[in-house]
Design a protein around this motif. Structure first.
Motif, mmCIF file in Angstrom:
data_model
loop_
_atom_site.group_PDB
_atom_site.id
_atom_site.type_symbol
_atom_site.label_atom_id
_atom_site.label_comp_id
_atom_site.label_asym_id
_atom_site.label_seq_id
_atom_site.Cartn_x
_atom_site.Cartn_y
_atom_site.Cartn_z
ATOM 1 N N ALA A 240 0.832 -1.206 0.000
ATOM 2 C CA ALA A 240 0.000 0.000 0.000
ATOM 3 C C ALA A 240 0.867 1.257 0.000
ATOM 4 O O ALA A 240 0.641 2.182 -0.797
ATOM 5 C CB ALA A 240 -0.922 -0.007 1.215
ATOM 6 N N TYR A 241 1.863 1.292 0.886
ATOM 7 C CA TYR A 241 2.726 2.469 0.928
ATOM 8 C C TYR A 241 3.584 2.560 -0.326
ATOM 9 O O TYR A 241 3.853 3.656 -0.829
ATOM 10 C CB TYR A 241 3.613 2.438 2.173
ATOM 11 C CG TYR A 241 4.435 3.695 2.309
ATOM 12 C CD1 TYR A 241 3.842 4.890 2.678
ATOM 13 C CD2 TYR A 241 5.806 3.698 2.023
ATOM 14 C CE1 TYR A 241 4.574 6.060 2.772
ATOM 15 C CE2 TYR A 241 6.544 4.862 2.117
ATOM 16 C CZ TYR A 241 5.931 6.040 2.497
ATOM 17 O OH TYR A 241 6.669 7.194 2.567
ATOM 18 N N GLY A 242 4.013 1.392 -0.849
ATOM 19 C CA GLY A 242 4.813 1.413 -2.067
ATOM 20 C C GLY A 242 4.066 2.019 -3.240
ATOM 21 O O GLY A 242 4.613 2.816 -4.004
ATOM 22 N N VAL A 243 2.781 1.642 -3.385
ATOM 23 C CA VAL A 243 1.964 2.196 -4.471
ATOM 24 C C VAL A 243 1.756 3.692 -4.269
ATOM 25 O O VAL A 243 1.929 4.494 -5.203
ATOM 26 C CB VAL A 243 0.608 1.470 -4.537
ATOM 27 C CG1 VAL A 243 -0.333 2.182 -5.508
ATOM 28 C CG2 VAL A 243 0.793 0.018 -4.958
ATOM 29 N N LYS A 244 1.400 4.085 -3.052
ATOM 30 C CA LYS A 244 1.192 5.507 -2.765
ATOM 31 C C LYS A 244 2.482 6.292 -2.980
ATOM 32 O O LYS A 244 2.495 7.360 -3.606
ATOM 33 C CB LYS A 244 0.680 5.673 -1.332
ATOM 34 C CG LYS A 244 0.626 7.121 -0.834
ATOM 35 C CD LYS A 244 1.881 7.479 -0.072
ATOM 36 C CE LYS A 244 1.955 8.976 0.226
ATOM 37 N NZ LYS A 244 3.266 9.372 0.762
ATOM 38 N N ASP A 245 3.602 5.773 -2.479
ATOM 39 C CA ASP A 245 4.867 6.492 -2.554
ATOM 40 C C ASP A 245 5.361 6.615 -3.991
ATOM 41 O O ASP A 245 5.865 7.661 -4.398
ATOM 42 C CB ASP A 245 5.909 5.763 -1.692
ATOM 43 C CG ASP A 245 7.053 6.666 -1.285
ATOM 44 O OD1 ASP A 245 6.797 7.825 -0.933
ATOM 45 O OD2 ASP A 245 8.211 6.209 -1.307
ATOM 46 N N GLN A 246 5.197 5.542 -4.766
ATOM 47 C CA GLN A 246 5.618 5.593 -6.160
ATOM 48 C C GLN A 246 4.769 6.601 -6.933
ATOM 49 O O GLN A 246 5.269 7.356 -7.762
ATOM 50 C CB GLN A 246 5.483 4.202 -6.782
ATOM 51 C CG GLN A 246 6.157 4.048 -8.119
ATOM 52 C CD GLN A 246 7.665 4.202 -8.037
ATOM 53 O OE1 GLN A 246 8.200 5.198 -8.515
ATOM 54 N NE2 GLN A 246 8.342 3.240 -7.431
ATOM 55 N N GLY A 247 3.457 6.621 -6.638
ATOM 56 C CA GLY A 247 2.596 7.582 -7.316
ATOM 57 C C GLY A 247 2.952 9.009 -6.978
ATOM 58 O O GLY A 247 3.122 9.857 -7.861
ATOM 59 N N PHE A 248 3.075 9.300 -5.681
ATOM 60 C CA PHE A 248 3.449 10.644 -5.253
ATOM 61 C C PHE A 248 4.821 11.021 -5.784
ATOM 62 O O PHE A 248 5.031 12.132 -6.279
ATOM 63 C CB PHE A 248 3.457 10.718 -3.722
ATOM 64 C CG PHE A 248 2.168 11.192 -3.115
ATOM 65 C CD1 PHE A 248 2.082 12.412 -2.485
ATOM 66 C CD2 PHE A 248 1.031 10.412 -3.178
ATOM 67 C CE1 PHE A 248 0.893 12.861 -1.915
ATOM 68 C CE2 PHE A 248 -0.165 10.830 -2.611
ATOM 69 C CZ PHE A 248 -0.237 12.057 -1.979
ATOM 70 N N GLY A 249 5.772 10.110 -5.633
ATOM 71 C CA GLY A 249 7.148 10.457 -5.939
ATOM 72 C C GLY A 249 7.468 10.517 -7.411
ATOM 73 O O GLY A 249 8.208 11.397 -7.861
ATOM 74 N N THR A 250 6.910 9.582 -8.198
ATOM 75 C CA THR A 250 7.309 9.469 -9.596
ATOM 76 C C THR A 250 6.399 10.210 -10.556
ATOM 77 O O THR A 250 6.862 10.775 -11.547
ATOM 78 C CB THR A 250 7.365 7.975 -9.994
ATOM 79 O OG1 THR A 250 8.223 7.283 -9.087
ATOM 80 C CG2 THR A 250 7.892 7.803 -11.408
ATOM 81 N N PHE A 251 5.095 10.218 -10.305
ATOM 82 C CA PHE A 251 4.157 10.733 -11.303
ATOM 83 C C PHE A 251 3.399 11.994 -10.894
ATOM 84 O O PHE A 251 2.843 12.676 -11.753
ATOM 85 C CB PHE A 251 3.138 9.647 -11.665
ATOM 86 C CG PHE A 251 3.745 8.443 -12.334
ATOM 87 C CD1 PHE A 251 4.255 8.532 -13.611
ATOM 88 C CD2 PHE A 251 3.817 7.227 -11.674
ATOM 89 C CE1 PHE A 251 4.821 7.423 -14.241
ATOM 90 C CE2 PHE A 251 4.381 6.113 -12.279
ATOM 91 C CZ PHE A 251 4.885 6.215 -13.561
ATOM 92 N N LEU A 252 3.348 12.331 -9.610
ATOM 93 C CA LEU A 252 2.502 13.440 -9.181
ATOM 94 C C LEU A 252 2.989 14.778 -9.736
ATOM 95 O O LEU A 252 2.203 15.568 -10.274
ATOM 96 C CB LEU A 252 2.437 13.498 -7.652
ATOM 97 C CG LEU A 252 1.391 14.451 -7.069
ATOM 98 C CD1 LEU A 252 -0.019 14.001 -7.447
ATOM 99 C CD2 LEU A 252 1.515 14.528 -5.549
ATOM 100 N N LEU A 253 4.282 15.061 -9.587
ATOM 101 C CA LEU A 253 4.834 16.308 -10.118
ATOM 102 C C LEU A 253 4.667 16.368 -11.625
ATOM 103 O O LEU A 253 4.265 17.400 -12.181
ATOM 104 C CB LEU A 253 6.311 16.434 -9.732
ATOM 105 C CG LEU A 253 7.058 17.668 -10.261
ATOM 106 C CD1 LEU A 253 6.424 18.950 -9.726
ATOM 107 C CD2 LEU A 253 8.540 17.602 -9.882
ATOM 108 N N LEU A 254 4.950 15.254 -12.300
ATOM 109 C CA LEU A 254 4.813 15.208 -13.754
ATOM 110 C C LEU A 254 3.363 15.468 -14.171
ATOM 111 O O LEU A 254 3.104 16.232 -15.112
ATOM 112 C CB LEU A 254 5.282 13.834 -14.246
ATOM 113 C CG LEU A 254 5.213 13.553 -15.748
ATOM 114 C CD1 LEU A 254 6.377 12.650 -16.156
ATOM 115 C CD2 LEU A 254 3.898 12.868 -16.124
ATOM 116 N N PHE A 255 2.392 14.872 -13.476
ATOM 117 C CA PHE A 255 0.980 15.019 -13.825
ATOM 118 C C PHE A 255 0.512 16.461 -13.682
ATOM 119 O O PHE A 255 -0.070 17.049 -14.609
ATOM 120 C CB PHE A 255 0.144 14.085 -12.938
ATOM 121 C CG PHE A 255 -1.346 14.234 -13.097
ATOM 122 C CD1 PHE A 255 -1.943 14.194 -14.351
ATOM 123 C CD2 PHE A 255 -2.164 14.412 -11.980
ATOM 124 C CE1 PHE A 255 -3.322 14.328 -14.494
ATOM 125 C CE2 PHE A 255 -3.536 14.545 -12.112
ATOM 126 C CZ PHE A 255 -4.113 14.503 -13.373
#
Length: 481
Positions: free
Chosen positions: A27-42
């Motif tokens: 759960a944290y891995g999915v949340k962290d990857q989303g926040f860290g890798t794609f949120l700024l880009l999105f």
């Protein structure tokens, strides 16, 4: 007020319990990857919000975590129910996380820039608060499941392995299908799907992990309920967090997780604009990351048995800094293979795998050292405060998507990276500035982190002596000091 100390037995956990416990970190891995890798880009490249503004908003949301995380840890330590101290929080967090995570990636199309920033802030607060209500109690189980020095490293290795598997699995789905062929060019609707899929995975992982570890509740420490005034409660909280070893780990972790956060936030910029990766290369790169995480899962518990955890954490941290930044320095010197040539991708694959192995191994060792802090505090105060200490550790991890994203946005601003840029359209001077600043910040933070890790005061001998002391002192004064 006198209370009996409650130290867990030194035992080795079954593979089933380890797997169930580790599964929750997906759960944290999915949340962290989303926040860290794609949120700024999105929000930057897809929705058109300036990178520095996005980073600032995400970091502002982090300020609230500084109060929320310790509060959750403190309340979790004091929870008493037929499901123990931790599981009520774990079960109750699944739905709020899923709802908030879905909303984060689905802002209404009618919102302007200000509206998007408010939406981002509110959703980020909701998601990270709900994640705290799961992750803090869950990770606080680590020192409760076993007091064995080596077993705790193994427990954390499982937790990091599953966490990375969850994050990288979601990234693989993004690159292969949801956000294919290039995330930077994906439409809004694709990111909405990304959010919904991630939310489902998060909720399932939490509920399955909580149910899978439910049978361990009778085996967990059962310290008696602590009573007292609100003033006394806060006095106990601040007494616990003044622990010197805790402060050292917090500072070391702050450096390490900020590095990771910057790297996550800038990874798609590096892949698309520096190394010109696309299509199947991005898929292979995920396998390099998985290989690195799996290698760390194997080596971290083994090296800890034969030496100082702190010493190895220093070595792995500096090793990661050397390996991860080498391609950027060599590129500037004209010594790294040019993207597209036969030698480039195999070499880059090895760099990513080795650098990830060093980085994750350091994280595993650092996290397992927090269990020593719990028992050091217990010996001094008479209270088991796993929730409080692991809340501090978790807050530091959140710097991945707070300070890390903010600093990444500042690095993009310093490099004068254009908003809405497409691969192949950014001039070389801008790319050079981006890589120089990033690599310099990485090395600087790694050196500071290594300094703090080297000052950690506990090892195996201190751990064994402390357990002996706790075993010989069943009753202590746990009142306010």
């Amino acid at each position: 007020m006198s209370v009996a100390l409650s130290t867990p037995p030194q035992r080795r956990l079954s593979g089933g319990i380890m797997s169930a416990y580790g599964l929750g970190s997906i759960a944290y891995g999915v949340k962290d990857q989303g926040f860290g890798t794609f949120l700024l880009l999105f929000y930057n490249l897809v929705l058109g919000v300036p990178a520095a503004t996005v980073g600032f908003v995400v970091m502002c949301a982090l300020v609230l975590d500084a109060f929320i995380d310790p509060a959750v840890g403190f309340l979790s330590d004091r929870t008493r129910s037929r499901w123990g101290r931790r599981h009520p929080w774990m079960y109750g967090s699944a739905v709020p996380i899923a709802v908030g995570y879905t909303a984060l990636w689905s802002p209404p199309a009618s919102l302007g820039e200000t509206g998007l920033l408010v939406w981002l802030f509110v959703c980020a607060v909701i998601v990270r608060t709900a994640v705290s209500c799961y992750e803090v109690p869950s990770v606080a189980l680590t020192p409760e499941l076993s007091s064995d020095y080596d077993e705790r490293t193994r427990i954390m290795a499982y937790r990091y392995l599953f966490g990375w598997a969850g994050g990288l699995g979601m990234m693989l789905a993004a690159y292969l299908s949801i956000l294919a062929p290039v995330p930077a060019a994906a439409p809004r609707a694709a990111f909405a799907t990304f959010g919904m899929v991630g939310a489902i995975v998060i909720a399932v992982a939490i509920l399955v992990s909580a149910a899978g570890t439910h049978r361990e509740i009778p085996n967990l420490p059962k310290p008696p309920a602590i009573t007292g005034t609100l003033r006394e409660s806060f006095a106990e909280l601040f007494e616990s967090i003044r622990n010197r070893a805790f402060a050292i780990l917090m500072m070391a972790g702050l450096c390490a997780y900020t590095i990771q956060g910057i790297g996550y936030a800038l990874s798609n910029y590096f892949y698309a604009f520096v190394w010109m990766l696309h299509g199947v290369q991005l898929v292979y790169l995920i396998f390099a990351l998985m290989l690195g995480a799996a290698t760390a899962f194997v080596i971290a518990p083994r090296v800890a048995r034969g030496g100082s955890k702190a010493g190895w954490a220093v070595a792995f941290g500096l090793g990661a800094a050397t390996v991860q930044t080498a391609p950027f320095w060599l590129r500037l010197a004209g010594l790294f293979p040019v993207p597209g040539t036969p030698a480039f991708f195999p070499l880059y694959f090895v760099v990513v795998a080795v650098g990830t192995a060093c980085s994750v191994a350091g994280f595993i060792l650092g996290a397992s050292m927090m269990a020593d802090v719990v028992e050091d505090s217990e010996a001094k105060t008479g209270r088991r405060s796993e929730g409080v200490f692991f809340a501090g550790s978790f807050f530091v991890q959140k710097c991945t998507s707070g300070i890390g994203i903010f600093l990444a946005s500042i690095i993009l601003a310093i490099a004068d990276f254009p908003v809405g840029a497409k691969p192949g359209t950014v001039d070389v001077a801008t790319i050079d500035r981006l890589t120089i600043v990033y690599a310099s910040v990485y090395v600087g933070l790694a050196l500071i982190g290594a300094f703090f890790f080297s000052r950690f005061p506990f090892g195996r001998a201190e751990h064994e002596a402390r357990l002996g002391k706790l075993a010989g002192a069943p009753v202590v004064d746990a009142g306010p000091h």
